[in-house]
Scaffold this active site. Structure first.
Site, PDB file in Angstrom:
ATOM      1  CG  ASP A   8      -1.656   1.254   1.466  1.00 19.62           C
ATOM      2  OD1 ASP A   8      -1.663   2.107   0.545  1.00 19.62           O
ATOM      3  OD2 ASP A   8      -2.267   1.408   2.547  1.00 19.62           O
ATOM      4  CE  LYS A  70      -1.587   6.844  -3.580  1.00 18.09           C
ATOM      5  NZ  LYS A  70      -2.065   5.934  -2.551  1.00 18.09           N
ATOM      6  CD  GLU A 169      -4.883   3.502  -2.503  1.00 20.18           C
ATOM      7  OE1 GLU A 169      -5.730   4.303  -2.095  1.00 20.18           O
ATOM      8  OE2 GLU A 169      -3.735   3.853  -2.833  1.00 20.18           O
ATOM      9  CG  ASP A 190      -9.048   4.855   0.632  1.00 20.53           C
ATOM     10  OD1 ASP A 190      -8.543   5.576   1.504  1.00 20.53           O
ATOM     11  OD2 ASP A 190      -8.372   4.120  -0.112  1.00 20.53           O
TER      12      ASP A 190
END
Ligand code: AMP
Length: 623
Positions: A8, A70, A169, A190
């Site tokens: 992850d 990211k 994810e 999320d």
């Protein structure tokens, strides 16, 4: 083939897991940490620090510390230009218009920085598992577009992984949360550090099907921090007249304190921020002391958090479901610990979100489960993912002609026939675009290529078949073919977010070399520490034995110690090792002559060593 792990690769923290006999488990670092901050820093000497050590030194080295990389993965500079002031490092536009990072005169692409994080994770996994790790399943937000996925895959390759799959994810979270048997409908909400995603899934007897997915790649916990930072700075300015944003270090200190306060406010109603010596005013140092209540935080951040709810509504509609059909809501990502988030989610879905999973670990665990599916260890699961955004080509007048609609299950393949716009046109340009706008502007351009050698014909006559194919990782391949001549051209779309495969290979070699350099550096650090200890012991002998020892022996030891001190500052590890041995031996025999007791020395030496500054080895230490 070595082991496969699940990764992850988070905006704020990363977590890794492996699968043993199909059962997933989190991989811990040597110091017992289950997550690693996704932070990379470069010291003045050009050394790379990763994880906790990098985060710890961020305050004193903000320009050379990269967090939240990211958010820049596969992004154009223009897309992130509004955020350049949210970070302390320098975001620049590279030659092809992509966002990149400049550190000490070197420009790094986001995949390169991410690769440094991945390399450290690989190292941690290999240390933990005691074997080589070669393959990885890496997760990405479901809403990542093609370029962002390619950039993530490139980062994995640079770090030396074979990337078996780029997995969404929320799908990973569902894999880890739901027992494959039976029939369930669930939502994965999320909310992490940099992105928000919501996905609606259906599980029927082991088949996990993503029905719809939506999100916002520019909405996360970092934005909530920014709201707090802005408020703190403006309060401070109105009280003291000092603008902290102009300072080099203060904004980073305020940001860290704001994030800490935000996390504390998930547990308490009120918290204090104390930042002594934050600035210098006319009458000396000025301190920042401020109290923040949960109510105030909710006022500041509420609007951003609210933005997630319409996306949830749309995702459920896209999935063709009704809210009361849903069985579970699973929360993923650190920002779901915020009470207001939990309250809004519960109100909207009319049910309490599931509490049984750790939002920091569930995605990595799911990725590890997927790795066991790919390696054939588990045969009871099948994943059916969807492509998050519509894909198509540009046609005359800048209009998007969709070829694959958003939320199509992948892998998938679709084609459309196009033709020429003028007589005897021998070349057509194919411009591949992703997004939901009907006009090209506002969508993400993924790449262009040309199909040449089209047979001479009147406009509108040639039949050019454009085929879009998406593999199980969501990676797109586009080809165009003149059906008359059979002439064909294809591209893997914008491989890797602006990096060509030869560039990836070069970066991969560099990364490997860096890993070797890190090993050498670590060896040097321990040799220098050893040298310090030996120098300490010998210096002590020299002091005690000045009267008792014959002049020649004293001078010989003194000379060797001096030589060792010089070598300690150099780069020649072999010579340093030899000199350490020499001084150690000489000191041993001299000590015996003058009866310097080793046991005493041990204590004194360790006290001395504790008081000197140790060179950081780049290892992650526990908090
Ligand atoms: P992730 O990307 O899932 O690692 O989530 C990281 C984000 O979650 C960061 O913005 C953190 O500040 C935030 N976060 C972590 N713990 C908490 C907490 N207890 N309360 C509020 N936000 C949190």
């Amino acid at each position: 083939m070595g082991r496969t792990i699940g990764i992850d690769l988070g905006t704020t923290n990363s977590c890794i897991a492996f699968s043993d006999g199909g059962l997933p488990a989190v991989i811990q670092s040597k110091s017992g940490s289950r997550v690693m901050p996704s932070v990379v820093a470069f010291s003045a000497k050009g050394e790379r620090l990763v994880g906790l050590v990098a985060r710890r030194q961020a305050i004193t080295n903000p320009r050379n510390t990269v967090n939240s990389i990211k958010r820049l993965m596969g992004r154009r500079y223009a897309e992130v230009a509004n955020h350049v002031n949210d970070v302390s490092y320098e975001i620049v536009e590279n030659s092809n218009g992509d966002a990149a990072v400049r550190i000490m005169d070197r420009v790094y692409t986001p995949p390169e920085i991410s690769a440094i994080i991945l390399q450290q994770l690989k190292h941690t996994a290999e240390e933990f598992l005691g074997e080589e790790v070669t393959d990885a399943v890496i997760t990405v937000p479901a809403y990542f577009n093609e370029v962002q996925r390619q950039a993530t895959k490139a980062a994995g390759k640079i770090a030396g992984f074979k990337v078996r799959r780029v997995l969404n994810e929320p799908t990973a979270a569902a894999l880890a949360f739901i027992e494959p048997e039976g029939r369930k409908k669930l939502v994965v909400y999320d909310f992490g550090g940099g992105t928000f995603d919501v996905s609606v899934l259906q599980v029927i007897s082991g088949v996990f099907e993503v029905k719809a997915t939506l999100g916002d790649t520019s909405l996360g916990g970092d934005d909530l921090d920014t709201k707090l930072v802005q408020w703190i700075m403006s309060e401070f300015k109105s009280e003291t007249g000092i603008d902290l944003s102009a300072d080099n270090i203060a904004p980073q200190r305020v940001r860290e304190a704001a994030e800490r306060a935000k996390c504390e406010l998930s547990m308490t109603q009120e918290t204090d921020i104390n930042l002594p010596f934050i600035a210098t005013g006319e009458s000396g140092p000025v301190h920042l002391e401020i109290t923040i209540t949960r109510k105030l935080f909710e006022e500041l951040a509420g609007e951003l958090i609210q933005k997630t709810i319409p996306l949830c509504r749309e995702a459920v509609e896209d999935a063709g479901m009704k809210i009361d059909e849903l069985d579970h809501v699973v929360l993923v990502g650190g920002s779901t610990r915020i009470p207001l988030v939990q309250k809004l989610v519960e109100e909207f879905f009319g049910m309490k979100p599931a509490q049984s999973v750790n939002p920091d670990e569930v995605v990595a665990l799911g990725a590890a489960i997927e790795s066991s599916v790919l390696s054939g260890q588990r045969k009871d699961l099948v994943l059916i993912d969807v492509t998050p955004l519509t894909l198509g080509v540009e046609t005359l007048g800048g209009v998007l002609a969709p070829i694959i609609q958003r939320n199509s299950p992948i892998p998938t393949r679709n084609s459309r026939i196009f033709t020429t716009a003028s007589d005897n046109q021998s070349v057509v340009g194919v411009h591949v675009v992703q997004g939901e706008r009907e006009v090209i502007d506002g969508n993400r351009s993924l790449g262009t290529f040309e199909l040449r050698g089209i047979a001479a014909a009147k406009r509108g006559e040639p039949r050019i078949e454009v085929v879009f194919e998406i593999d199980a990782s969501g990676i797109l391949n586009v080809s165009a073919k003149d059906t008359t001549t059979g002439q064909e051209q294809s591209i893997k779309v914008n491989p890797s977010g602006g990096l060509s495969s030869s560039e990836i290979e070069r970066l991969r070699r560099e990364a490997r070399a860096n890993a070797d350099a890190d090993k050498i550096r670590i060896k040097f650090v321990s040799l220098r520490n050893e040298a310090d200890e030996v120098i300490y012991r010998a210096s002590r002998t020299l002091k005690i034995a000045r009267e008792e020892l014959d002049k020649a022996s004293w001078e010989e030891l003194d000379g060797e110690v001096k030589k060792l001190k010089i070598l300690r500052e150099g780069e020649d590890s072999l010579a340093l090792e030899k000199a350490i041995d020499e001084v150690r031996q000489l000191n041993g025999s001299v000590s015996k002559l003058v009866e310097v007791f080793e046991s005493d020395e041990d204590n004194a030496a360790s006290e001395f060593l504790d008081s000197i500054t140790k060179v950081d080895t780049g290892e992650n230490h526990p908090e």
